[in-house]
Design a protein around this motif. Sequence first.
Motif, PDB file in Angstrom:
ATOM      1  N   LEU A 124      28.086  39.933   9.095  1.00 45.97           N
ATOM      2  CA  LEU A 124      28.170  38.647   9.795  1.00 45.97           C
ATOM      3  C   LEU A 124      28.175  37.481   8.816  1.00 45.97           C
ATOM      4  CD1 LEU A 124      25.850  39.287  12.883  1.00 45.97           C
ATOM      5  CD2 LEU A 124      28.304  38.774  12.925  1.00 45.97           C
ATOM      6  N   LYS A 125      27.489  37.623   7.693  1.00 45.69           N
ATOM      7  CA  LYS A 125      27.529  36.567   6.676  1.00 45.69           C
ATOM      8  C   LYS A 125      28.957  36.355   6.179  1.00 45.69           C
ATOM      9  CE  LYS A 125      22.880  36.665   4.636  1.00 45.69           C
ATOM     10  NZ  LYS A 125      22.108  36.961   3.404  1.00 45.69           N
ATOM     11  N   HIS A 126      29.639  37.480   5.890  1.00 45.43           N
ATOM     12  CA  HIS A 126      31.022  37.377   5.414  1.00 45.43           C
ATOM     13  C   HIS A 126      31.940  36.825   6.501  1.00 45.43           C
ATOM     14  CE1 HIS A 126      30.061  39.273   1.653  1.00 45.43           C
ATOM     15  NE2 HIS A 126      29.616  40.389   2.243  1.00 45.43           N
ATOM     16  N   LEU A 127      31.742  37.290   7.736  1.00 44.41           N
ATOM     17  CA  LEU A 127      32.572  36.807   8.835  1.00 44.41           C
ATOM     18  C   LEU A 127      32.350  35.319   9.095  1.00 44.41           C
ATOM     19  CD1 LEU A 127      32.219  39.803  11.323  1.00 44.41           C
ATOM     20  CD2 LEU A 127      34.264  39.163  10.011  1.00 44.41           C
ATOM     21  N   LEU A 128      31.089  34.876   8.954  1.00 44.29           N
ATOM     22  CA  LEU A 128      30.793  33.458   9.144  1.00 44.29           C
ATOM     23  C   LEU A 128      31.489  32.626   8.079  1.00 44.29           C
ATOM     24  CD1 LEU A 128      29.194  31.216  10.590  1.00 44.29           C
ATOM     25  CD2 LEU A 128      27.281  31.689   9.032  1.00 44.29           C
ATOM     26  N   ALA A 129      31.508  33.142   6.843  1.00 42.65           N
ATOM     27  CA  ALA A 129      32.183  32.416   5.759  1.00 42.65           C
ATOM     28  C   ALA A 129      33.684  32.317   6.012  1.00 42.65           C
ATOM     29  CB  ALA A 129      31.913  33.113   4.423  1.00 42.65           C
ATOM     30  N   MET A 132      34.988  33.750  11.242  1.00 44.02           N
ATOM     31  CA  MET A 132      35.202  34.765  12.268  1.00 44.02           C
ATOM     32  C   MET A 132      33.928  35.057  13.083  1.00 44.02           C
ATOM     33  SD  MET A 132      38.357  35.419  11.896  1.00 44.02           S
ATOM     34  CE  MET A 132      38.545  36.909  12.866  1.00 44.02           C
ATOM     35  N   ALA A 133      32.810  34.459  12.713  1.00 44.46           N
ATOM     36  CA  ALA A 133      31.550  34.653  13.451  1.00 44.46           C
ATOM     37  C   ALA A 133      30.810  33.322  13.492  1.00 44.46           C
ATOM     38  CB  ALA A 133      30.689  35.725  12.795  1.00 44.46           C
ATOM     39  N   SER A 134      29.891  33.204  14.449  1.00 43.45           N
ATOM     40  CA  SER A 134      29.137  31.951  14.598  1.00 43.45           C
ATOM     41  C   SER A 134      27.767  32.056  13.921  1.00 43.45           C
ATOM     42  CB  SER A 134      28.943  31.631  16.083  1.00 43.45           C
ATOM     43  OG  SER A 134      28.094  32.592  16.690  1.00 43.45           O
ATOM     44  N   GLN A 135      27.172  30.888  13.669  1.00 44.30           N
ATOM     45  CA  GLN A 135      25.829  30.838  13.088  1.00 44.30           C
ATOM     46  C   GLN A 135      24.807  31.469  14.037  1.00 44.30           C
ATOM     47  OE1 GLN A 135      24.979  29.752  10.030  1.00 44.30           O
ATOM     48  NE2 GLN A 135      22.825  30.317  10.423  1.00 44.30           N
ATOM     49  N   THR A 136      25.036  31.299  15.337  1.00 48.06           N
ATOM     50  CA  THR A 136      24.122  31.873  16.329  1.00 48.06           C
ATOM     51  C   THR A 136      24.102  33.389  16.244  1.00 48.06           C
ATOM     52  OG1 THR A 136      24.502  30.015  17.830  1.00 48.06           O
ATOM     53  CG2 THR A 136      23.595  32.031  18.786  1.00 48.06           C
ATOM     54  N   GLU A 137      25.277  34.000  16.073  1.00 51.59           N
ATOM     55  CA  GLU A 137      25.345  35.458  15.966  1.00 51.59           C
ATOM     56  C   GLU A 137      24.581  35.951  14.740  1.00 51.59           C
ATOM     57  OE1 GLU A 137      29.507  36.966  17.834  1.00 51.59           O
ATOM     58  OE2 GLU A 137      29.682  35.593  16.127  1.00 51.59           O
TER      59      GLU A 137
END
Length: 352
Positions: A124-129, A132-137
């Motif tokens: 999720l860290k990589h996806l957020l960068a 592709m993902a949210s901070q909430t997730e």
Amino acid sequence: MKRILVVLAFWAMGCENQPQQEKRKSFCLDENFKNKIEFYTTRLEEVVEGTHLTGSIIANPEKVVEYRPLWEGTVVKTYFTLGDKVSKGQLLAEIRSTEGNTLQATLSSLESRIKAAERKKENLKHLLADGMASQTELEEAIADLEVLKSEKVRAQTESKWNHSQEGYFKVYAPTSGVVTEKSINIGEQVVAGGEPMFVISDLEDLWLMLNIYASNVQRIQEGMEVSISTLSFPGELFSGRITKISPAFDEDARVLKARSTFENRGGKLKPGMTVDVTAWKKAGESAVAVPVSALVFSDNQYYVLVHHSDCKVEVRKVEIAVKNKEKAYLSGGLSEGEKIISKNQLLVFEAL
């Protein structure tokens, strides 16, 4: 003739009183008296007011460990009794149970789930960068990981103090101290989450809990010295100091609670004891002080016996400004440096 009789009567009365007056004038402290009495030289002391409180001795709640079973089973052996001193890691009991394998399986499962949760967090860290993902997730994944880690710590603690072998749990003391409660016996059933099997308390660290009634609230402050007495040790005083006063009034007991540390000489004071307490407050002024034990109360007045010499002991009235259990602070009657009789003065008072 009448005048002669009156003169003779006065002369006779004078003769009767003369031996008594001579007796008073000739009174001296002999060796018998001097072996029974003690002297005290008065001095100026800071006035200390005492406020009477009640209290009880308890074990420090932060150092009391209740041990509750986390599994079901039957007690087959115990190695301790109420009041025993135990050391951390000491074997205390054996419980027959089939849940040992379950505990190990739980630990293995948690380790696998933690590894999966850590991988999910990194992804999720990589996806957020990459957007592709949210901070909430990511925050939810981190929270889930922390929950799993907490469950693992709890299971490891249970495993540490409950060693399982061939259908038996061996229960070890989780801390050092004294067994203050014991509720298990051989043959009894224990239930997961049930009553504590035992309680271990550190009796080297006790608290004095004080009851401050509404009328005394303004007189009591943190840092005040206290004297503690109990019926179990008459005539003996223990010293302490108020360290914490509750900000909230206890509506059920109708008191304000306070906590005091104290010197427990010889471990004499025990949890559960009720005690009488005097809290001392310095008044910021000085006065001639005498021991309360030196006072003589007669005809609604206080007196002391001033010793000028063995053959000159004066009964002198004194005025008391403030009095506590130990000292009386005078507003008149004595000066600094005078010598008074402070023990068995009633014997001398009656002889004068």
